[in-house]
Motif scaffolding. Sequence first.
Motif, short mmCIF file in Angstrom:
data_model
loop_
_atom_site.label_atom_id
_atom_site.label_comp_id
_atom_site.label_asym_id
_atom_site.label_seq_id
_atom_site.Cartn_x
_atom_site.Cartn_y
_atom_site.Cartn_z
N ASN A 395 -17.38 -35.74 83.43
CA ASN A 395 -18.20 -36.91 83.74
C ASN A 395 -17.36 -38.19 83.75
OD1 ASN A 395 -20.35 -35.19 83.80
ND2 ASN A 395 -21.25 -35.83 81.86
N GLY A 398 -15.76 -38.79 86.88
CA GLY A 398 -16.69 -38.96 88.00
C GLY A 398 -17.27 -37.67 88.55
N GLU A 400 -20.01 -35.42 88.00
CA GLU A 400 -21.26 -35.41 87.24
C GLU A 400 -22.40 -34.95 88.14
OE1 GLU A 400 -23.89 -38.53 84.53
OE2 GLU A 400 -21.94 -39.14 85.29
N LYS A 403 -24.24 -36.84 91.25
CA LYS A 403 -23.42 -37.96 91.74
C LYS A 403 -22.45 -37.50 92.82
CE LYS A 403 -23.72 -41.07 87.87
NZ LYS A 403 -23.01 -41.92 86.92
N THR A 405 -18.87 -37.40 94.60
CA THR A 405 -17.51 -37.47 94.10
C THR A 405 -16.54 -36.95 95.15
OG1 THR A 405 -16.08 -36.95 92.21
CG2 THR A 405 -17.43 -35.16 93.04
#
Length: 592
Positions: A395, A398, A400, A403, A405
């Motif tokens: 996480n 980045g 996560e 989300k 990425t």
Amino acid sequence: MSHFNDFNNPQVAALPAHLKQFIVDQHYEHYTPVDHAVWRYVMRQNYSYLKDVAYYPYIPGLQKAGLTIEKIPNLQEMNDALAKIGWGAVTVDGFIPPAAFMEYQAYRVLVIAADIRQLKHIEYTPAPDIIHESAGHAPIIADKDYHEYLSYFGSIGAKAMFSAQDFELYEAIRALSILKEMPDADENEIKKAEELVAYRQENMGEASEMSLLSRLHWWTVEYGLIGTLANPKIYGAGLLSSIGESVSCMQPDIKKLPYTIDAVKYAYDITKTQPQLFVTPTFQNLIDVLETFANTMAFRVGGAYGLNKAIESKNTCTAVYSSGLQVTGTFTAIKTDEHGEPVYIHTTGLSALALDNKQLSGHGKDYHSEGFSSPVGKLKGLAMPLEHLSLEELNYFGIETGKETALHFESGITVSGVVKHIMAVNGKTQLITFNHCTVKDKHGDVLFDPSWGVYDMAVGEKIASVFCGAADKDAYMEIAYKSNTGTHHVEYDGRTLELHKLYQQVRNRRQNGGDFGFLGNVWLMLQRNHHDDWLCALEILEILEHEEIEPALANEIRIFLEQKAIAEPEYRKLISDGFYLIKNPVEQKLVV
């Protein structure tokens, strides 16, 4: 007796479904009185001769395997006996594919061909039969060091890469062995089948791992000697079950070589006697040689070497990421970096993902029906491999759930999309699933397009291992390699059935006693209708000599057999050995 009855044997009960598919009923009732006489003759010869030249556990090993001299073993009795030493036994239909055979060994289950050789092949048959499998393999199982080697060999062999040529050769050998055991086989058909085996042996290309391993198996498990070059003892099943070659192999014209890894350079011909044999000082040496070879195999080397072996084999194979994730499928392409390390793998067609040899839920071949592809390696600027990062650390960088990425690999491959799911087991991350995902290589070429659906990215710094077959064989259910050629089962004519009855009458007389005149009648019927028989006549002579009755009848039979040995040289040794056993009967402890 159903073959899915596990005979109360824990080893057989533990077999997975993909191996149980090869099991057939023994059909004990199909063995004829002639079959039992063939078994008895070979076993008496073996006992008489092998007690002096076989490795020491052979004779007690027979008893520990539930075998007797008098009759073909019943699979139930063998399983009851073998269970006490942690093994089991199943009956199969002739030769089974090498990979399956190896895996049975890994499960500590003996594979026994249910059929028995014909009387005319009493000395040797290229077909696997119950004499070879049970009287050859089973007795030595009692030796702990040896059975450790056998099961370890199975676990190594089950991972070996094999080629399309290996399977074609297997089919050719299976077809030839079936033909040779057919009583009415056409000589031209046999010649054609032999030529096909020879052709395929000569056109194997570069030997596969399975082909090389099968040589080590042949020169140890089948044709091995143990001890010193000057005084070796037999432990190989091919020798222990051949009353011809167990004698000839000890002659000085058969070269004896020390057993080392060099044995892998010696090909073998299943249809001929062996020109040389290998002698190991101990069974531990067998394990050491196997270990040396295993260290060169794809399942231990992994990397681009292993993946290229998988591509060459054109078979279902499994690549194992350093995270533990297993990718099963037909490997068709890899991308490598400047050091030759794999940076991207690709399978075509039915594929599946697994962990610890168990298929991941939702990741079977129905879901990955069109193949699987994924990067291999580390992320740029990140010292620690991705698989070692905790959920919190992922996480932080980045990565996560929910989300968007972008992952930039050292190889130049980029994976960008919305994280749908992260799978982590045993403290390692194995799989990151993306929606709306694009994968590109360092040249900007698209390797995965968002319109293709969800992208499952395998996680792992390296490909640690590559082996033949599926990780979870039962879930993947590899049944493609089972032969379509069935063994031949004889239908007997009236004359042959009459001969069976004569053999049975002699057996009954030997076991239960009775009137000797009855044997005279059997002899008359043999003379009248079965003048080509020698074994039933020999059994009658044995009873007459041992009971010291009817010397005139005994003399008549002896003269008949002596004349047959002169007129038909192929019977000379068999009859001569039979005479020897009448004079030097085997100990009674193994008869019942």
